[in-house]
Scaffold this active site. Structure first.
Site, PDB file in Angstrom:
ATOM      1  N   ASP A   1     -73.731  83.933 -61.472  1.00 55.59           N
ATOM      2  CA  ASP A   1     -73.656  83.865 -60.106  1.00 55.59           C
ATOM      3  C   ASP A   1     -73.458  82.362 -59.780  1.00 55.59           C
ATOM      4  OD1 ASP A   1     -74.201  84.602 -57.381  1.00 55.59           O
ATOM      5  OD2 ASP A   1     -76.351  84.028 -57.381  1.00 55.59           O
ATOM      6  N   HIS A   2     -72.517  82.152 -58.854  1.00 48.93           N
ATOM      7  CA  HIS A   2     -72.193  80.579 -58.470  1.00 48.93           C
ATOM      8  C   HIS A   2     -71.799  79.749 -59.867  1.00 48.93           C
ATOM      9  CE1 HIS A   2     -73.172  81.259 -54.244  1.00 48.93           C
ATOM     10  NE2 HIS A   2     -74.084  81.570 -54.350  1.00 48.93           N
TER      11      HIS A   2
ATOM     12  N   HIS B   1     -78.191  81.573 -47.905  1.00 48.68           N
ATOM     13  CA  HIS B   1     -79.056  81.954 -48.753  1.00 48.68           C
ATOM     14  C   HIS B   1     -80.713  81.317 -48.567  1.00 48.68           C
ATOM     15  CE1 HIS B   1     -75.621  81.024 -51.681  1.00 48.68           C
ATOM     16  NE2 HIS B   1     -75.910  82.192 -51.935  1.00 48.68           N
ATOM     17  N   GLY B   2     -81.647  82.173 -49.031  1.00 50.79           N
ATOM     18  CA  GLY B   2     -83.206  82.067 -48.703  1.00 50.79           C
ATOM     19  C   GLY B   2     -83.517  82.898 -47.591  1.00 50.79           C
TER      20      GLY B   2
ATOM     21  N   GLY C   1     -76.665  85.974 -49.877  1.00 49.60           N
ATOM     22  CA  GLY C   1     -77.952  85.623 -48.919  1.00 49.60           C
ATOM     23  C   GLY C   1     -78.492  86.855 -48.393  1.00 49.60           C
TER      24      GLY C   1
ATOM     25  N   SER D   1     -81.295  88.193 -48.777  1.00 50.85           N
ATOM     26  CA  SER D   1     -82.764  88.515 -48.540  1.00 50.85           C
ATOM     27  C   SER D   1     -82.992  88.135 -46.887  1.00 50.85           C
ATOM     28  CB  SER D   1     -83.700  87.188 -49.139  1.00 50.85           C
ATOM     29  OG  SER D   1     -83.375  87.490 -50.632  1.00 50.85           O
TER      30      SER D   1
ATOM     31  N   ASN E   1     -76.092  90.553 -52.600  1.00 47.04           N
ATOM     32  CA  ASN E   1     -76.839  89.654 -53.633  1.00 47.04           C
ATOM     33  C   ASN E   1     -78.194  89.477 -52.950  1.00 47.04           C
ATOM     34  OD1 ASN E   1     -74.479  89.228 -54.767  1.00 47.04           O
ATOM     35  ND2 ASN E   1     -74.607  87.039 -54.845  1.00 47.04           N
TER      36      ASN E   1
ATOM     37  N   THR F   1     -84.212  85.416 -53.272  1.00 48.59           N
ATOM     38  CA  THR F   1     -85.181  85.124 -52.721  1.00 48.59           C
ATOM     39  C   THR F   1     -86.566  86.099 -52.645  1.00 48.59           C
ATOM     40  OG1 THR F   1     -84.225  83.342 -51.471  1.00 48.59           O
ATOM     41  CG2 THR F   1     -86.357  83.533 -50.821  1.00 48.59           C
TER      42      THR F   1
HETATM   43  P1  13P Z   1     -80.982  85.219 -51.212  1.00 47.91           P
HETATM   44  O1  13P Z   1     -81.729  84.285 -52.113  1.00 47.91           O
HETATM   45  O2  13P Z   1     -81.126  84.850 -49.664  1.00 47.91           O
HETATM   46  O3  13P Z   1     -81.307  86.734 -51.455  1.00 47.91           O
HETATM   47  O4  13P Z   1     -79.486  84.916 -51.738  1.00 47.91           O
HETATM   48  C1  13P Z   1     -79.143  85.518 -52.888  1.00 47.91           C
HETATM   49  C2  13P Z   1     -77.521  85.211 -53.325  1.00 47.91           C
HETATM   50  O5  13P Z   1     -76.793  85.425 -52.541  1.00 47.91           O
HETATM   51  C3  13P Z   1     -77.279  84.665 -54.856  1.00 47.91           C
HETATM   52  O6  13P Z   1     -75.990  84.263 -54.882  1.00 47.91           O
END
Ligand code: 13P
Length: 292
Positions: A98-99, A194-195, A223, A225, A244, A247
């Site tokens: 990831d990333h 994210h978060g 993101g 979550s 994805n 968090t």
């Molecule tokens: P969250 O932590 O918001 O679920 O995001 C995860 C994410 O996009 C990882 O690349």
């Protein structure tokens, strides 16, 4: 069974109109629990480790200061754990970076056995993003590994690092990017972050629809979550095929530990943390498959 690349897993989501969850794992217990939950649904699983978090898996508690060597060690550790669980499992499992933030670091994961990598050039100019993504795709495809790219940098806090600027994806850039880069999945920024969100997030669904009209490779929502379920349903309806989640999984694990800490029983705490996280993953899988 052996690990599988991302592309065929996403092709199935396109064919049947659902989304596949992609779960970030920062500990072996999480990897084990995520695979076990997918086995219950006889569904493929995508497990992913992000660049910085891989340094944590490499033994670096202050992982924000992790070196390339720490990340490499962590990527190897997570790869070995996931490979071992996948080999013992009847379901297809994808191991995804990831990333990935540089060509070198992304391509390093090809040697470590990852079957899918993300190269995130969204913070660079379009021309640089296209050029670097092309080189990653060329190297990865040569060894049968899938590639996710990104347009429209995604804000929020990931692994303790804060990206403040909301940078919505530009539809013209998507058109140009997909005409030049043969990637297997494309992450787009539509107001997602994210978060955990403070309040209800605002997604630009018109923009997502405009991207989808260009017949891009399967689209990815980062993101996941804290996104309300109805927004997830709408995103899937408009073409999101990989979501994805990181968090919320960590929070579920921690809440499991907290709820049992008074019992002072290591095994009970560990079991409850895993079960709590598994319950959350179950909900997400059912939601993403259109069953909730
Ligand atoms: P969250 O932590 O918001 O679920 O995001 C995860 C994410 O996009 C990882 O690349």
């Amino acid at each position: 069974m052996p690990l599988v690349p991302l592309r065929p897993v996403l092709d199935a989501t396109v064919k049947y109109g659902y989304a596949q969850g992609a779960f970030n794992v920062n500990a072996v217990a999480q990897a084990e629990a995520v695979i076990a939950v997918h086995e219950m649904f006889r569904s493929p699983a995508i497990l992913q480790g992000a660049d910085l978090a891989n340094a944590f898996m490499g033994g670096r508690v202050d992982f924000a200061n992790g070196t390339l060597e720490d990340k490499k060690k962590g990527a190897r550790n997570i790869a070995e754990a996931v490979k071992k669980f996948a080999e013992q499992s009847p379901i297809p499992v994808v191991l995804h970076l990831d990333h990935g933030i540089s060509y070198e670091q992304t391509v390093q994961c090809l040697r470590l056995g990852f079957t899918s990598v993300m190269y995130d050039g969204s913070h660079d100019s379009l021309a640089d993003n296209i050029r670097e993504s092309q080189t990653v795709v060329r190297s990865a495809h040569a060894v049968g590994v899938s590639v996710e790219c990104e347009l429209g940098a995604i804000s929020g806090v990931e692994d303790g690092i804060s990206h403040k600027n909301v940078n919505l994806v530009d539809v013209d850039e998507v058109r140009e990017f997909i005409s030049k880069v043969d990637c297997d999945a494309l992450a787009v920024g539509i107001g997602n972050a994210h978060g955990m969100y403070q309040g209800t997030p605002h997604f630009d669904f018109d923009r997502l629809q405009a991207c989808q009209k260009l017949s891009p490779p399967p689209l990815v929502l980062h993101g996941g979550s804290g996104t309300p379920d109805d927004m997830i349903r709408q995103a899937i309806k408009l073409g999101i095929r990989k979501i994805n989640v990181a968090t919320e999984l960590r929070m579920a694990f921690m809440e499991g530990l907290e709820s049992t800490v008074g019992q002072r029983d290591f095994y009970q705490m560990y079991r409850t943390a895993k079960e709590n996280m598994a319950a959350l993953a179950r909900h997400k899988i059912q939601l993403f498959q259109g069953k909730l």
